[in-house]
Design a protein around this motif. Structure first.
Motif, PDB file in Angstrom:
ATOM      1  N   GLU A 151       0.826  -1.217   0.000  1.00  0.00           N
ATOM      2  CA  GLU A 151       0.000   0.000   0.000  1.00  0.00           C
ATOM      3  C   GLU A 151       0.854   1.259   0.000  1.00  0.00           C
ATOM      4  N   ASP A 152       2.168   1.107  -0.002  1.00  0.00           N
ATOM      5  CA  ASP A 152       3.052   2.268   0.123  1.00  0.00           C
ATOM      6  C   ASP A 152       4.367   1.984  -0.596  1.00  0.00           C
ATOM      7  N   PHE A 153       4.355   2.088  -1.923  1.00  0.00           N
ATOM      8  CA  PHE A 153       5.530   1.750  -2.721  1.00  0.00           C
ATOM      9  C   PHE A 153       6.751   2.586  -2.346  1.00  0.00           C
ATOM     10  N   LEU A 154       6.514   3.867  -2.045  1.00  0.00           N
ATOM     11  CA  LEU A 154       7.622   4.785  -1.790  1.00  0.00           C
ATOM     12  C   LEU A 154       8.016   4.866  -0.319  1.00  0.00           C
ATOM     13  N   GLY A 155       7.267   4.201   0.540  1.00  0.00           N
ATOM     14  CA  GLY A 155       7.578   4.230   1.964  1.00  0.00           C
ATOM     15  C   GLY A 155       7.397   5.595   2.596  1.00  0.00           C
ATOM     16  N   LEU A 156       6.389   6.332   2.147  1.00  0.00           N
ATOM     17  CA  LEU A 156       6.204   7.710   2.611  1.00  0.00           C
ATOM     18  C   LEU A 156       5.036   7.887   3.576  1.00  0.00           C
ATOM     19  N   ARG A 157       4.124   6.933   3.627  1.00  0.00           N
ATOM     20  CA  ARG A 157       2.878   7.172   4.365  1.00  0.00           C
ATOM     21  C   ARG A 157       3.113   7.373   5.854  1.00  0.00           C
ATOM     22  N   ASP A 158       4.149   6.780   6.395  1.00  0.00           N
ATOM     23  CA  ASP A 158       4.433   6.970   7.821  1.00  0.00           C
ATOM     24  C   ASP A 158       4.888   8.391   8.141  1.00  0.00           C
ATOM     25  N   TYR A 159       5.226   9.160   7.099  1.00  0.00           N
ATOM     26  CA  TYR A 159       5.737  10.523   7.309  1.00  0.00           C
ATOM     27  C   TYR A 159       4.763  11.587   6.791  1.00  0.00           C
ATOM     28  N   ILE A 160       3.507  11.212   6.654  1.00  0.00           N
ATOM     29  CA  ILE A 160       2.553  12.150   6.053  1.00  0.00           C
ATOM     30  C   ILE A 160       2.392  13.403   6.901  1.00  0.00           C
ATOM     31  N   ASN A 161       2.412  13.275   8.217  1.00  0.00           N
ATOM     32  CA  ASN A 161       2.259  14.459   9.070  1.00  0.00           C
ATOM     33  C   ASN A 161       3.430  15.419   8.905  1.00  0.00           C
ATOM     34  N   GLU A 162       4.634  14.859   8.905  1.00  0.00           N
ATOM     35  CA  GLU A 162       5.821  15.698   8.756  1.00  0.00           C
ATOM     36  C   GLU A 162       5.874  16.351   7.373  1.00  0.00           C
ATOM     37  N   LEU A 163       5.509  15.593   6.343  1.00  0.00           N
ATOM     38  CA  LEU A 163       5.536  16.140   4.988  1.00  0.00           C
ATOM     39  C   LEU A 163       4.447  17.188   4.781  1.00  0.00           C
ATOM     40  N   THR A 164       3.282  16.976   5.395  1.00  0.00           N
ATOM     41  CA  THR A 164       2.217  17.980   5.325  1.00  0.00           C
ATOM     42  C   THR A 164       2.661  19.267   6.010  1.00  0.00           C
ATOM     43  N   LEU A 165       3.299  19.123   7.169  1.00  0.00           N
ATOM     44  CA  LEU A 165       3.821  20.283   7.889  1.00  0.00           C
ATOM     45  C   LEU A 165       4.827  21.041   7.042  1.00  0.00           C
ATOM     46  N   LEU A 166       5.736  20.302   6.398  1.00  0.00           N
ATOM     47  CA  LEU A 166       6.752  20.934   5.550  1.00  0.00           C
ATOM     48  C   LEU A 166       6.114  21.657   4.369  1.00  0.00           C
ATOM     49  N   SER A 167       5.109  21.042   3.749  1.00  0.00           N
ATOM     50  CA  SER A 167       4.421  21.666   2.613  1.00  0.00           C
ATOM     51  C   SER A 167       3.745  22.969   3.028  1.00  0.00           C
ATOM     52  N   CYS A 168       3.064  22.948   4.180  1.00  0.00           N
ATOM     53  CA  CYS A 168       2.383  24.163   4.661  1.00  0.00           C
ATOM     54  C   CYS A 168       3.374  25.284   4.924  1.00  0.00           C
ATOM     55  N   LEU A 169       4.494  24.959   5.594  1.00  0.00           N
ATOM     56  CA  LEU A 169       5.494  25.973   5.897  1.00  0.00           C
ATOM     57  C   LEU A 169       6.098  26.555   4.628  1.00  0.00           C
ATOM     58  N   LEU A 170       6.429  25.678   3.683  1.00  0.00           N
ATOM     59  CA  LEU A 170       7.065  26.116   2.443  1.00  0.00           C
ATOM     60  C   LEU A 170       6.171  27.071   1.675  1.00  0.00           C
ATOM     61  N   TYR A 171       4.906  26.705   1.498  1.00  0.00           N
ATOM     62  CA  TYR A 171       4.045  27.522   0.645  1.00  0.00           C
ATOM     63  C   TYR A 171       3.508  28.761   1.348  1.00  0.00           C
ATOM     64  N   ASN A 172       3.417  28.724   2.659  1.00  0.00           N
ATOM     65  CA  ASN A 172       3.112  29.973   3.358  1.00  0.00           C
ATOM     66  C   ASN A 172       4.273  30.946   3.223  1.00  0.00           C
ATOM     67  N   GLY A 173       5.494  30.415   3.273  1.00  0.00           N
ATOM     68  CA  GLY A 173       6.664  31.265   3.077  1.00  0.00           C
ATOM     69  C   GLY A 173       6.710  31.860   1.678  1.00  0.00           C
ATOM     70  N   LEU A 174       6.386  31.042   0.676  1.00  0.00           N
ATOM     71  CA  LEU A 174       6.368  31.542  -0.705  1.00  0.00           C
ATOM     72  C   LEU A 174       5.296  32.607  -0.892  1.00  0.00           C
ATOM     73  N   ALA A 175       4.137  32.405  -0.258  1.00  0.00           N
ATOM     74  CA  ALA A 175       3.073  33.408  -0.363  1.00  0.00           C
ATOM     75  C   ALA A 175       3.512  34.734   0.240  1.00  0.00           C
ATOM     76  N   LEU A 176       4.131  34.685   1.413  1.00  0.00           N
ATOM     77  CA  LEU A 176       4.622  35.915   2.040  1.00  0.00           C
ATOM     78  C   LEU A 176       5.719  36.563   1.201  1.00  0.00           C
ATOM     79  N   ALA A 177       6.514  35.733   0.510  1.00  0.00           N
ATOM     80  CA  ALA A 177       7.582  36.270  -0.335  1.00  0.00           C
ATOM     81  C   ALA A 177       7.031  37.005  -1.545  1.00  0.00           C
ATOM     82  N   VAL A 178       5.805  36.711  -1.939  1.00  0.00           N
ATOM     83  CA  VAL A 178       5.153  37.446  -3.025  1.00  0.00           C
ATOM     84  C   VAL A 178       4.474  38.703  -2.494  1.00  0.00           C
ATOM     85  N   ILE A 179       3.888  38.592  -1.306  1.00  0.00           N
ATOM     86  CA  ILE A 179       3.137  39.713  -0.733  1.00  0.00           C
ATOM     87  C   ILE A 179       4.063  40.856  -0.304  1.00  0.00           C
TER      88      ILE A 179
END
Length: 411
Positions: A151-179
């Protein structure tokens, strides 16, 4: 397989209202003339994505997931779509377009969706145990079959919380960098309350920036997904804040302009209004318009902001439909607005702003080396003859005569 009866408490009701409002808001921005705006489309898909994410949380929290075991973890790929969509919304709202190679921002969500394809083919027993592990660790699990694919070819599902956190931080930073540069371009502090359109975008970005902070606080306090209902309630709040901003008035996406301003786009340095009408004449025309006063003022304010940040008239392929799409209105309504409120047809309006830009270049000693044809190209004309014709019609001088006169004044 043992199941528990569905229940809906106060938290469940809040999340349910968030799902409904998110679906409504998403469809609102993706239909009608509103869908002509790239930013609106990004916001619409963002609202639908959030609705799906908190909808899955609602199923788990309320025990309805027992009746829909095939839908366990169905929204996981959308965790990596929310951040990019919000950034693309902010970028498009400020710049009037998407960033170059914008599709790359959607790649993580696509990779996660591909990785999760095999999840669709897991036995129901496996999905049942997965749901119990996340939401009901107190219940005994059932025996699983061993015929399913990984069910997890890439072995990533155990890190979904950490990856979601990283995605939110990254794109909030990019949004502020435009604003931030947009505030600087307007000569304001990033914490200023004006321009209003940038202040609203900044506040929404800060609102979304709280989500990764909540993930850091909530997740360690609860086993598996047991605390996700708190995150879903916060996202519901984000949906309703967005709804409030939409309903608070049509100025949601536009900057403020003084009500008695003689020129609705007067905040932007440029040509004077090309009309000899009195203030009562456009008002009488306006009263017959199929557009309401509120809607017309809103479009003019957005045009004001677009002129200040993007100078769309410099684009060689600028057309009435393209400008209307950037403003989130129809070509017919935009043409009517330019005629009734500014006293100009679209091509006259376009030429007026292009000529005003050319006059600045012709006066400027730093651009004295530019040939007339090069200036024509810089201000959006593919044809030098069309530039000469428009310039002569508006200024009663040729570009060369205007440059010579400006040089004589300096001497």
């Amino acid at each position: 397989m043992r199941s528990l009866p569905p229940h809906l408490d106060l938290f469940g009701l809040i999340i349910l209202l968030g799902v409904a409002q998110g679906l409504f808001l998403g469809l609102f921005f993706l239909t009608g003339s509103r869908s002509g705006s790239i930013a609106n489309r990004c916001l619409g898909w963002l609202m639908l994505s959030i609705s799906a994410v908190i909808g899955e949380i609602l199923l788990g929290y309320s025990n309805y997931q027992f009746q829909l075991l095939d839908w366990v973890d169905f929204s996981e790929p959308l965790n990596f779509l929310m951040g990019p969509l919000f950034f693309l919304y902010v970028f498009a709202r400020i710049r009037g377009r998407l960033p170059r190679q914008w599709a790359w921002h959607l790649l993580p969500a696509l990779i996660w969706a591909i990785n999760a394809i095999s999840w669709l083919y897991q036995p129901v027993e496996y999905k049942y145990n997965n749901y119990l592990e996340a939401w009901h660790p107190e219940l005994p699990q059932v025996a699983e079959l061993h015929t399913y694919l990984s069910e997890d070819f890439l072995g990533l599902r155990d890190y979904i919380n950490e990856l979601t956190l990283l995605s939110c931080l990254l794109y909030n930073g990019l949004a502020l960098a435009v604003i931030k540069p947009a505030f600087q371009k307007a000569g304001k502090s990033v914490w200023s309350s004006s321009p209003a359109v940038l202040a609203r975008l900044r506040n929404l970005t800060l609102l979304f920036a709280v989500l990764p902070l909540l993930i850091v606080i909530v997740k360690p306090q609860f086993q598996e997904d047991l605390g996700d209902y708190l995150l879903a309630c916060y996202l519901t709040g984000v949906i309703y804040v967005t709804s409030f901003l939409v309903m608070s008035g049509s100025t949601f996406f536009q900057d403020n302009v003084p009500e008695q301003a003689p020129n609705p786009i007067g905040n932007v340095p440029g040509p004077e209004r090309a009309t000899g009408e009195t203030s009562e004449e456009p008002r009488r025309k306006y009263e017959k318009s199929s557009l309401s006063e509120e809607v017309e003022d809103a479009v003019l304010r957005k045009l004001d902001q677009l002129l200040a940040t993007e100078k769309p008239y410099l684009q060689t392929d600028m057309s009435l439909p393209k400008l209307a799409a950037q403003l989130g209105t129809s070509p017919h309504h935009l043409s009517q607005l330019l005629n009734d409120r500014l006293g100009q047809r679209f091509f006259d309006w376009l030429a007026t702003y292009r000529v005003a830009e050319a006059k600045q270049l012709l006066r400027n000693t730093n651009t004295a080396y530019l040939k007339i044809d090069e200036i024509a190209e810089r201000v959006g004309y593919n044809s030098p003859s069309a530039f000469h014709t428009a310039f002569k019609r508006i200024t009663n001088q040729t570009p060369a005569q205007f440059r010579d006169a400006a040089q004589t004044e300096r001497n």
